[in-house]
Design an enzyme around this catalytic site. Sequence first.
Site, mmCIF file in Angstrom:
data_model
loop_
_atom_site.group_PDB
_atom_site.id
_atom_site.type_symbol
_atom_site.label_atom_id
_atom_site.label_comp_id
_atom_site.label_asym_id
_atom_site.label_seq_id
_atom_site.Cartn_x
_atom_site.Cartn_y
_atom_site.Cartn_z
ATOM 1 N N HIS A 47 -19.982 20.869 49.210
ATOM 2 C CA HIS A 47 -18.668 21.080 49.628
ATOM 3 C C HIS A 47 -17.536 20.618 48.538
ATOM 4 O O HIS A 47 -17.540 19.304 48.316
ATOM 5 C CB HIS A 47 -18.154 20.455 50.958
ATOM 6 C CG HIS A 47 -16.718 20.466 51.412
ATOM 7 N ND1 HIS A 47 -16.290 21.832 52.068
ATOM 8 C CD2 HIS A 47 -15.718 19.918 50.947
ATOM 9 C CE1 HIS A 47 -15.065 21.732 52.253
ATOM 10 N NE2 HIS A 47 -14.711 20.502 51.727
ATOM 11 N N HIS A 104 -14.860 29.247 46.607
ATOM 12 C CA HIS A 104 -15.510 30.590 46.395
ATOM 13 C C HIS A 104 -15.107 31.263 45.406
ATOM 14 O O HIS A 104 -13.826 31.345 45.467
ATOM 15 C CB HIS A 104 -15.304 31.280 48.033
ATOM 16 C CG HIS A 104 -14.140 31.145 48.552
ATOM 17 N ND1 HIS A 104 -13.320 30.192 48.974
ATOM 18 C CD2 HIS A 104 -13.329 32.281 48.622
ATOM 19 C CE1 HIS A 104 -12.455 30.591 49.551
ATOM 20 N NE2 HIS A 104 -12.149 31.954 49.065
HETATM 21 P P1 5GP Z 1 -9.356 33.025 50.262
HETATM 22 O O1 5GP Z 1 -8.141 33.511 50.695
HETATM 23 O O2 5GP Z 1 -9.660 31.838 50.895
HETATM 24 O O3 5GP Z 1 -9.587 33.013 48.882
HETATM 25 O O4 5GP Z 1 -10.692 34.213 50.892
HETATM 26 C C1 5GP Z 1 -11.295 33.870 52.011
HETATM 27 C C2 5GP Z 1 -12.300 35.051 52.287
HETATM 28 O O5 5GP Z 1 -13.116 34.543 53.270
HETATM 29 C C3 5GP Z 1 -11.253 36.156 52.723
HETATM 30 O O6 5GP Z 1 -11.656 37.159 51.937
HETATM 31 C C4 5GP Z 1 -12.067 36.606 54.268
HETATM 32 O O7 5GP Z 1 -11.932 37.649 54.563
HETATM 33 C C5 5GP Z 1 -13.168 35.725 53.893
HETATM 34 N N1 5GP Z 1 -13.895 35.271 55.353
HETATM 35 C C6 5GP Z 1 -13.214 34.248 56.275
HETATM 36 N N2 5GP Z 1 -13.852 34.122 57.128
HETATM 37 C C7 5GP Z 1 -15.109 34.593 57.231
HETATM 38 C C8 5GP Z 1 -16.517 34.725 57.657
HETATM 39 O O8 5GP Z 1 -16.513 34.032 58.749
HETATM 40 N N3 5GP Z 1 -17.428 35.136 57.075
HETATM 41 C C9 5GP Z 1 -17.338 35.941 56.069
HETATM 42 N N4 5GP Z 1 -18.377 36.489 55.481
HETATM 43 N N5 5GP Z 1 -16.084 35.944 55.474
HETATM 44 C C10 5GP Z 1 -14.923 35.260 55.903
HETATM 45 ZN ZN ZN Z 2 -17.353 23.340 52.954
#
Ligand code: 5GP
Ligand code: ZN
Length: 117
Positions: A47, A104
């Site tokens: 994490h 990520h």
């Molecule tokens: P961020 O905006 O934090 O850079 O992107 C988070 C990403 O995680 C988003 O593109 C969203 O679609 C993806 N995401 C959110 N919840 C889940 C989930 O439960 N499973 C998967 N595979 N992707 C997720």
């Molecule tokens: Zn985490």
Amino acid sequence: MSADCLFCKIAAGEIPARRVYEDDDIIAFHDINPSAPVHFLIVPKMHIASMAQLEEKHAALMGRIMTLVPRLALEQGSQPYPEGGFRVIINTGAHGGQEVPHLHVHVLGGAHPWKHE
Ligand code: 5GP
Ligand code: ZN
């Protein structure tokens, strides 16, 4: 693992995801709401909340994640460089558009992925 962290739970197998890669330290899985024909996330299992928390001790881990990008992008269907290629995004913090507070790396590929935002 951080309690109530979505990507920690995916890394631990407690929440399902469509995995594209996994080793002891890293997991990659398809984004649940893809913005491009190819859209997966590469995530350190440890994490780390965001890029803002990176320290020198994370250099090897982050180097491995970045060198996985071209290999996994091709495996997932992005076309070869230079005609093809891919896009890498690491959203960081509120101003960076980060929604999930576990570091990520987004990898987007397919034709003109920036047009799918
Ligand atoms: P961020 O905006 O934090 O850079 O992107 C988070 C990403 O995680 C988003 O593109 C969203 O679609 C993806 N995401 C959110 N919840 C889940 C989930 O439960 N499973 C998967 N595979 N992707 C997720
Ligand atoms: Zn985490």
